[in-house]
Design a protein around this motif. Structure first.
Motif, short mmCIF file in Angstrom:
data_model
loop_
_atom_site.label_atom_id
_atom_site.label_comp_id
_atom_site.label_asym_id
_atom_site.label_seq_id
_atom_site.Cartn_x
_atom_site.Cartn_y
_atom_site.Cartn_z
N LEU A 104 1.21 3.92 -0.88
CA LEU A 104 0.27 3.58 -1.95
C LEU A 104 0.95 3.51 -3.32
O LEU A 104 0.52 2.78 -4.20
CB LEU A 104 -0.89 4.57 -1.99
CG LEU A 104 -1.90 4.44 -0.86
CD1 LEU A 104 -2.93 5.56 -0.95
CD2 LEU A 104 -2.59 3.08 -0.90
N ALA A 107 1.79 -0.07 -3.90
CA ALA A 107 0.74 -1.03 -3.55
C ALA A 107 0.72 -2.25 -4.47
O ALA A 107 0.20 -3.30 -4.08
CB ALA A 107 -0.63 -0.35 -3.54
N ASP A 108 1.29 -2.15 -5.64
CA ASP A 108 1.32 -3.29 -6.55
C ASP A 108 2.53 -4.20 -6.32
O ASP A 108 2.67 -5.24 -6.96
CB ASP A 108 1.30 -2.82 -8.01
CG ASP A 108 2.50 -1.96 -8.38
OD1 ASP A 108 3.20 -1.45 -7.47
OD2 ASP A 108 2.74 -1.78 -9.58
N TYR A 112 3.87 -5.61 -0.41
CA TYR A 112 2.98 -4.60 0.18
C TYR A 112 1.84 -5.31 0.93
O TYR A 112 1.27 -6.28 0.43
CB TYR A 112 2.40 -3.70 -0.91
CG TYR A 112 1.50 -2.62 -0.39
CD1 TYR A 112 2.03 -1.42 0.08
CD2 TYR A 112 0.12 -2.78 -0.33
CE1 TYR A 112 1.21 -0.41 0.56
CE2 TYR A 112 -0.70 -1.78 0.15
CZ TYR A 112 -0.16 -0.61 0.60
OH TYR A 112 -0.97 0.39 1.09
N HIS A 113 1.53 -4.83 2.13
CA HIS A 113 0.45 -5.41 2.94
C HIS A 113 -0.79 -4.50 2.86
O HIS A 113 -0.67 -3.29 3.07
CB HIS A 113 0.87 -5.54 4.41
CG HIS A 113 2.01 -6.48 4.61
ND1 HIS A 113 1.86 -7.85 4.60
CD2 HIS A 113 3.33 -6.24 4.82
CE1 HIS A 113 3.03 -8.41 4.80
NE2 HIS A 113 3.95 -7.46 4.93
N GLU A 114 -1.91 -5.08 2.57
CA GLU A 114 -3.15 -4.31 2.45
C GLU A 114 -3.47 -3.55 3.74
O GLU A 114 -4.10 -2.51 3.69
CB GLU A 114 -4.31 -5.22 2.05
CG GLU A 114 -4.25 -5.67 0.60
CD GLU A 114 -4.29 -4.51 -0.39
OE1 GLU A 114 -5.13 -3.60 -0.23
OE2 GLU A 114 -3.45 -4.50 -1.32
N TRP A 116 -1.65 -1.74 5.34
CA TRP A 116 -0.94 -0.44 5.35
C TRP A 116 -1.75 0.65 4.65
O TRP A 116 -1.39 1.81 4.74
CB TRP A 116 0.42 -0.57 4.67
CG TRP A 116 1.39 -1.42 5.41
CD1 TRP A 116 1.39 -1.73 6.75
CD2 TRP A 116 2.52 -2.09 4.86
NE1 TRP A 116 2.44 -2.54 7.05
CE2 TRP A 116 3.16 -2.78 5.90
CE3 TRP A 116 3.05 -2.17 3.58
CZ2 TRP A 116 4.31 -3.53 5.72
CZ3 TRP A 116 4.20 -2.93 3.38
CH2 TRP A 116 4.82 -3.60 4.44
N ARG A 117 -2.80 0.27 3.95
CA ARG A 117 -3.60 1.29 3.24
C ARG A 117 -4.17 2.28 4.25
O ARG A 117 -4.58 1.90 5.34
CB ARG A 117 -4.74 0.67 2.47
CG ARG A 117 -4.29 -0.05 1.22
CD ARG A 117 -5.46 -0.44 0.34
NE ARG A 117 -4.97 -1.15 -0.81
CZ ARG A 117 -4.59 -0.56 -1.94
NH1 ARG A 117 -4.67 0.75 -2.05
NH2 ARG A 117 -4.15 -1.26 -2.95
#
Length: 118
Positions: A104, A107-108, A112-114, A116-117
């Motif tokens: 996280l 995350a910007d 980064y792949h969403e 992975w959240r």
């Protein structure tokens, strides 16, 4: 064996592609953080009058601390890479949760792949 070879060995040995992608992404980001911090020299950072309200924050995140934090993150990634081979599923799931939390911070970043959240 140097760090790059060790990292390549861990990544090659790790489990599902989604974990590989996440750990590879994080290793790159942590490596970038380490490279920037390693280039900084001088005594421990202290607040400077010109830093204003940000002085304590700047001093708290001196290069030595960034390097220690990077090494701690890499240790967690190494443990996940090893755990996907034979550790009980709850242990792997817990490590993956921790690694997703570490992700996280980046995350910007455009890579980064969403998914992975946590």
């Amino acid at each position: 064996m140097d760090d790059a070879e060790l990292t390549a060995r861990f990544i090659a040995a790790s489990g599902p592609p989604a974990v590989d992608d996440l750990t590879t992404f994080l290793r790159k980001r942590v490596g970038e953080d380490k490279a920037i911090a390693a280039e900084c020299t001088g005594p421990e950072w202290q607040p400077d009058a010109g830093d204003g309200e940000n002085a304590d924050h700047i001093a708290r995140h001196d290069p030595a601390r960034v390097l220690r934090e990077a090494d701690a993150k890499l240790a967690v990634l190494d443990e996940l890479d090893l755990a996907v081979h034979g550790q009980p599923r709850p242990y792997v799931d817990a490590l993956l949760f921790a690694v997703r939390q570490l992700g996280l911070a980046y995350a910007d970043h455009p890579e980064y792949h969403e998914g992975w959240r946590p």
